[in-house]
Design a protein around this motif. Structure first.
Motif, PDB file in Angstrom:
ATOM      1  N   THR A 116     -34.360  35.139   6.971  1.00  0.00           N
ATOM      2  CA  THR A 116     -35.312  33.667   6.979  1.00  0.00           C
ATOM      3  C   THR A 116     -34.285  32.837   7.628  1.00  0.00           C
ATOM      4  N   VAL A 117     -35.619  31.893   8.266  1.00  0.00           N
ATOM      5  CA  VAL A 117     -35.180  31.016   8.019  1.00  0.00           C
ATOM      6  C   VAL A 117     -34.876  29.062   7.731  1.00  0.00           C
ATOM      7  N   TRP A 118     -34.535  29.782   6.623  1.00  0.00           N
ATOM      8  CA  TRP A 118     -34.318  28.980   5.569  1.00  0.00           C
ATOM      9  C   TRP A 118     -33.202  28.011   5.454  1.00  0.00           C
ATOM     10  N   LYS A 119     -31.985  29.759   4.849  1.00  0.00           N
ATOM     11  CA  LYS A 119     -31.056  29.144   4.546  1.00  0.00           C
ATOM     12  C   LYS A 119     -29.905  29.924   5.953  1.00  0.00           C
ATOM     13  N   GLU A 120     -28.576  29.272   5.396  1.00  0.00           N
ATOM     14  CA  GLU A 120     -27.893  29.063   6.424  1.00  0.00           C
ATOM     15  C   GLU A 120     -27.024  30.699   6.451  1.00  0.00           C
ATOM     16  N   GLN A 121     -27.065  31.982   7.491  1.00  0.00           N
ATOM     17  CA  GLN A 121     -26.376  32.713   6.859  1.00  0.00           C
ATOM     18  C   GLN A 121     -26.035  33.173   8.725  1.00  0.00           C
ATOM     19  N   ILE A 167     -31.893  28.941  24.782  1.00  0.00           N
ATOM     20  CA  ILE A 167     -31.248  29.643  23.706  1.00  0.00           C
ATOM     21  C   ILE A 167     -30.094  30.125  24.619  1.00  0.00           C
ATOM     22  N   VAL A 168     -30.329  30.280  26.078  1.00  0.00           N
ATOM     23  CA  VAL A 168     -29.219  30.740  26.720  1.00  0.00           C
ATOM     24  C   VAL A 168     -28.672  29.863  27.375  1.00  0.00           C
ATOM     25  N   LYS A 169     -28.740  28.615  26.980  1.00  0.00           N
ATOM     26  CA  LYS A 169     -28.345  27.905  27.708  1.00  0.00           C
ATOM     27  C   LYS A 169     -27.024  26.820  26.694  1.00  0.00           C
ATOM     28  N   ARG A 170     -27.663  27.389  25.027  1.00  0.00           N
ATOM     29  CA  ARG A 170     -26.853  27.032  24.561  1.00  0.00           C
ATOM     30  C   ARG A 170     -25.511  28.362  24.110  1.00  0.00           C
ATOM     31  N   ARG A 171     -25.625  29.105  24.563  1.00  0.00           N
ATOM     32  CA  ARG A 171     -24.979  30.417  24.401  1.00  0.00           C
ATOM     33  C   ARG A 171     -23.833  30.559  25.021  1.00  0.00           C
ATOM     34  N   LYS A 172     -24.016  29.505  26.034  1.00  0.00           N
ATOM     35  CA  LYS A 172     -22.776  29.435  27.068  1.00  0.00           C
ATOM     36  C   LYS A 172     -21.892  28.502  26.601  1.00  0.00           C
ATOM     37  N   ARG A 173     -22.406  27.589  25.411  1.00  0.00           N
ATOM     38  CA  ARG A 173     -21.582  26.337  25.595  1.00  0.00           C
ATOM     39  C   ARG A 173     -20.288  27.102  24.079  1.00  0.00           C
ATOM     40  N   LYS A 174     -21.149  28.230  23.559  1.00  0.00           N
ATOM     41  CA  LYS A 174     -20.940  29.028  22.156  1.00  0.00           C
ATOM     42  C   LYS A 174     -21.609  29.746  21.105  1.00  0.00           C
ATOM     43  N   PRO A 175     -21.562  31.362  20.938  1.00  0.00           N
ATOM     44  CA  PRO A 175     -21.933  31.679  20.679  1.00  0.00           C
ATOM     45  C   PRO A 175     -23.136  31.438  19.439  1.00  0.00           C
ATOM     46  N   ILE A 176     -24.262  31.866  19.629  1.00  0.00           N
ATOM     47  CA  ILE A 176     -25.121  31.351  18.546  1.00  0.00           C
ATOM     48  C   ILE A 176     -25.026  32.361  16.839  1.00  0.00           C
ATOM     49  N   GLU A 177     -24.439  31.230  15.850  1.00  0.00           N
ATOM     50  CA  GLU A 177     -24.582  33.145  15.184  1.00  0.00           C
ATOM     51  C   GLU A 177     -24.600  33.017  13.894  1.00  0.00           C
ATOM     52  N   THR A 178     -25.489  31.547  13.623  1.00  0.00           N
ATOM     53  CA  THR A 178     -26.049  31.149  12.300  1.00  0.00           C
ATOM     54  C   THR A 178     -27.858  31.228  12.072  1.00  0.00           C
ATOM     55  N   THR A 179     -28.432  31.714  11.335  1.00  0.00           N
ATOM     56  CA  THR A 179     -29.752  31.405  10.869  1.00  0.00           C
ATOM     57  C   THR A 179     -30.127  29.969  10.945  1.00  0.00           C
ATOM     58  N   THR A 180     -30.233  28.985  10.993  1.00  0.00           N
ATOM     59  CA  THR A 180     -30.082  27.574  11.610  1.00  0.00           C
ATOM     60  C   THR A 180     -29.500  27.293  12.613  1.00  0.00           C
TER      61      THR A 180
END
Length: 295
Positions: A116-121, A167-180
């Motif tokens: 779900t997009v609505w909760k941080e998981q 997405i690729v720009k952001r993950r260079k800074r740090k891994p994308i780990e959560t839904t939010t």
């Protein structure tokens, strides 16, 4: 374990299409909460159901619900593309009908697996937690080109290239780990005037696309429905419930091209206004069916 009720969609319509009141052996290829299976068992005292699900948590819940039916129900932890193996293990050569209820269930949306997009998981999205590939790996490891293809092909998202690029720009800074984190990237890419004030979150299509890819949902459908068809007896039926246009088009074409089958539903059966009022998640459901022609 927290109790999550998963109301079966298009229940009466499914039973009618399957001719469950006539009695026989049925396969519930997507057991979920067990609602369809229980209704089939209730429809005739001699009905038997062989049920399949890829989610062990769903199976655990359903087993408790279906205990009163004893050996009239058999439950297997498997993908429905493995229906041939399951039926061989049961020693069953022919069944009266097979039901597929595709898509994501209440267990997944209200669980903690990142559907779900609505909760941080955590970015997970696996229906079967024994598989290795997760949404986190997809988002952080695939190429920009492949991400754009997945989001466009499985989500029909016209901003797919821009979302993949961000997405690729952001993950260079740090891994994308959560839904939010993922949802916020999509929010920033899609112009606010297109989604502000609306109930549907702008990241829904992106989440759908990644979920379909992680769980190989379309490959399962393309393999599982034709395999199931091989076991349907003359006069027996395949019934499939879909929840979005991509699924529906795929199922429509598969059923139309099954050798020895004829469509039962010229147009898909949709929920009544009453059902949608009671269960808003049913609003996009469509039921299609085909029958094996008698020789």
């Amino acid at each position: 374990m927290e109790e999550i009720y998963h109301p079966p969609v298009l229940l009466k319509e499914s039973l009618k299409v399957l001719k469950a009141e006539e009695g026989g052996v049925f396969v519930d290829a997507t057991l979920g909460g067990g609602g369809h299976t229980e209704a089939i068992l209730k429809a005739h005292p001699e009905n038997r159901v062989i049920a399949i699900d890829r989610d062990e948590e769903a199976i655990e819940r359903a087993m408790e619900r279906l205990k009163p039916y004893g050996d009239r129900v058999s439950i297997y932890h498997a993908n429905f593309s493995q229906i041939d193996r399951v039926l061989q293990m049961e020693g069953v050569e022919r069944v009266k009908g097979v039901l597929f209820d595709l898509g994501v269930s209440h267990f997944h949306l209200r669980g903690e697996r990142g559907f779900t997009v609505w909760k941080e998981q955590p970015l997970d999205m696996r229906m079967d937690r024994s598989q290795k590939l997760t949404a986190k790996e997809v988002v952080n490891e695939l190429s920009e080109r492949e991400l754009a293809r997945i989001i466009f092909q499985y989500g029909e998202e016209k901003f797919a290239r821009k979302i993949a690029s961000e997405i690729v720009k952001r993950r260079k800074r740090k891994p994308i780990e959560t839904t939010t984190e993922l949802a916020s990237i999509v929010e920033e890419v899609i112009p606010k005037k297109l989604w502000a004030g609306r109930k549907k979150h702008p990241a829904v299509k992106t989440f759908q696309a990644i979920r379909i890819y992680v769980n190989r949902e379309f490959e399962e459908i393309e393999t599982g429905i034709p395999k199931a068809a091989e076991f349907v007896e003359p006069g027996g039926r395949l019934a499939v419930i879909t929840f979005h246009s991509l699924e529906d088009r795929l199922v429509k074409n598969i059923l139309r091209n099954l050798e020895g089958f004829t469509p039962v539903t010229k147009k898909p059966i949709v929920p009544t206004e009453e059902e949608v009022a009671e269960n808003p998640a049913a609003r996009s459901a469509k039921l299609r069916a085909a029958e094996r022609v008698r020789p």
